[in-house]
Design a protein around this motif. Sequence first.
Motif, PDB file in Angstrom:
ATOM      1  N   LEU A 132      36.067  38.212  46.770  1.00  0.00           N
ATOM      2  CA  LEU A 132      36.704  39.225  46.320  1.00  0.00           C
ATOM      3  C   LEU A 132      37.909  39.982  47.127  1.00  0.00           C
ATOM      4  CD1 LEU A 132      33.303  41.290  44.798  1.00  0.00           C
ATOM      5  CD2 LEU A 132      34.486  40.279  43.979  1.00  0.00           C
ATOM      6  N   ALA A 133      37.983  39.509  47.931  1.00  0.00           N
ATOM      7  CA  ALA A 133      38.962  39.980  48.422  1.00  0.00           C
ATOM      8  C   ALA A 133      40.881  39.515  48.256  1.00  0.00           C
ATOM      9  CB  ALA A 133      39.480  38.573  49.947  1.00  0.00           C
ATOM     10  N   PRO A 134      40.860  38.480  47.441  1.00  0.00           N
ATOM     11  CA  PRO A 134      42.273  38.873  47.134  1.00  0.00           C
ATOM     12  C   PRO A 134      42.421  39.828  46.099  1.00  0.00           C
ATOM     13  CG  PRO A 134      41.492  36.284  46.264  1.00  0.00           C
ATOM     14  CD  PRO A 134      39.892  37.336  47.158  1.00  0.00           C
ATOM     15  N   ALA A 135      41.702  40.751  45.055  1.00  0.00           N
ATOM     16  CA  ALA A 135      41.637  42.089  44.508  1.00  0.00           C
ATOM     17  C   ALA A 135      41.845  42.452  45.510  1.00  0.00           C
ATOM     18  CB  ALA A 135      40.034  42.137  43.651  1.00  0.00           C
ATOM     19  N   LEU A 136      41.737  43.510  46.863  1.00  0.00           N
ATOM     20  CA  LEU A 136      41.288  44.471  47.156  1.00  0.00           C
ATOM     21  C   LEU A 136      42.954  43.595  47.830  1.00  0.00           C
ATOM     22  CD1 LEU A 136      38.737  45.055  49.879  1.00  0.00           C
ATOM     23  CD2 LEU A 136      39.711  46.247  47.360  1.00  0.00           C
ATOM     24  N   LEU A 137      43.276  42.235  47.827  1.00  0.00           N
ATOM     25  CA  LEU A 137      44.564  42.430  49.422  1.00  0.00           C
ATOM     26  C   LEU A 137      45.984  42.532  47.530  1.00  0.00           C
ATOM     27  CD1 LEU A 137      44.251  39.187  50.519  1.00  0.00           C
ATOM     28  CD2 LEU A 137      44.918  40.787  51.818  1.00  0.00           C
ATOM     29  N   GLY A 138      45.757  42.479  46.270  1.00  0.00           N
ATOM     30  CA  GLY A 138      46.616  42.788  45.145  1.00  0.00           C
ATOM     31  C   GLY A 138      46.587  44.273  45.132  1.00  0.00           C
ATOM     32  N   LEU A 140      46.179  45.899  47.563  1.00  0.00           N
ATOM     33  CA  LEU A 140      47.010  46.352  48.377  1.00  0.00           C
ATOM     34  C   LEU A 140      49.030  46.242  48.817  1.00  0.00           C
ATOM     35  CD1 LEU A 140      47.223  47.246  51.581  1.00  0.00           C
ATOM     36  CD2 LEU A 140      47.080  45.644  52.612  1.00  0.00           C
ATOM     37  N   ILE A 141      49.462  45.530  47.786  1.00  0.00           N
ATOM     38  CA  ILE A 141      50.102  44.607  47.368  1.00  0.00           C
ATOM     39  C   ILE A 141      50.903  45.335  46.341  1.00  0.00           C
ATOM     40  CG2 ILE A 141      51.559  43.072  46.784  1.00  0.00           C
ATOM     41  CD1 ILE A 141      49.837  40.912  48.118  1.00  0.00           C
ATOM     42  N   ALA A 142      50.141  45.933  45.764  1.00  0.00           N
ATOM     43  CA  ALA A 142      50.959  47.034  44.279  1.00  0.00           C
ATOM     44  C   ALA A 142      51.023  48.213  45.126  1.00  0.00           C
ATOM     45  CB  ALA A 142      49.629  47.214  43.678  1.00  0.00           C
ATOM     46  N   HIS A 143      50.231  48.317  46.068  1.00  0.00           N
ATOM     47  CA  HIS A 143      50.329  50.006  46.683  1.00  0.00           C
ATOM     48  C   HIS A 143      51.638  50.155  47.327  1.00  0.00           C
ATOM     49  CE1 HIS A 143      49.374  54.306  48.175  1.00  0.00           C
ATOM     50  NE2 HIS A 143      49.635  53.012  49.798  1.00  0.00           N
ATOM     51  N   GLU A 144      51.733  48.758  48.601  1.00  0.00           N
ATOM     52  CA  GLU A 144      52.695  48.837  49.198  1.00  0.00           C
ATOM     53  C   GLU A 144      54.486  48.634  48.427  1.00  0.00           C
ATOM     54  OE1 GLU A 144      53.010  46.016  52.362  1.00  0.00           O
ATOM     55  OE2 GLU A 144      51.356  47.045  53.425  1.00  0.00           O
TER      56      GLU A 144
END
Length: 156
Positions: A132-138, A140-144
Motif C-alpha cells: 500500500l506504500a505506493p498509494a501514499l507516495l502517490g 504525497l507527490i500529488a500534494h507536493e
Amino acid sequence: MTHPIRVLLVDDHALLRAGLRLLLEAEPDIEVVGEAEDGLTALQLMEEHAPDVLVLDLTMPGLSGLETLQTVRRRWPFCRVLVLTMHNDAGYLRRALSSGASGYVLKQADDQELLVALRAVARGQVYVPPALAPALLGDLIAHEGDENAAAAASAG
C-alpha cells in the motif's frame, strides 16, 4: 532491561484474539495486558491498563475501529495504535492514518510482518504495508505538485 511492550488486543473475533495473544506472548519483549471484543470495552481497558500499543480492528459492531482510534488518540496520546484489518485498500489506510494510527497491517500478512509493525510503532515509527506504500507516495507527490503549482501562481 527495558519494560516489555504492553499491548491491548481489540477485535470482535475471539479466535483471532486468541491466536494473536499466543503469537505475541511467545515474544520476550511483548506482554498482552488485555483483550476487548468491541470499542467500548477497549476504552474501559485503556483506562485500566494504559498499554503502549493498541492493536485494533477497524470493522467491529457498536463503536467502530475508527471511532475507537480517534477517542484513544485524544484521551491517551501516548498510546500508539496499530490497525490490524482485512481492508487491503488505500482509502482505509488514509483514513486510519489521518485518524491517528501509527501503523496498518493486513490480516493476511504473515506473523513476522505483524511483529515488525508492532515493534516499529512502539518505537514511535509509522508502519504501512509495502503493497500500500505506493498509494501514499502517490498522494504525497500529488500534494507536493499542488503546493508547487500554488507557489508558482502566487509568485507570478
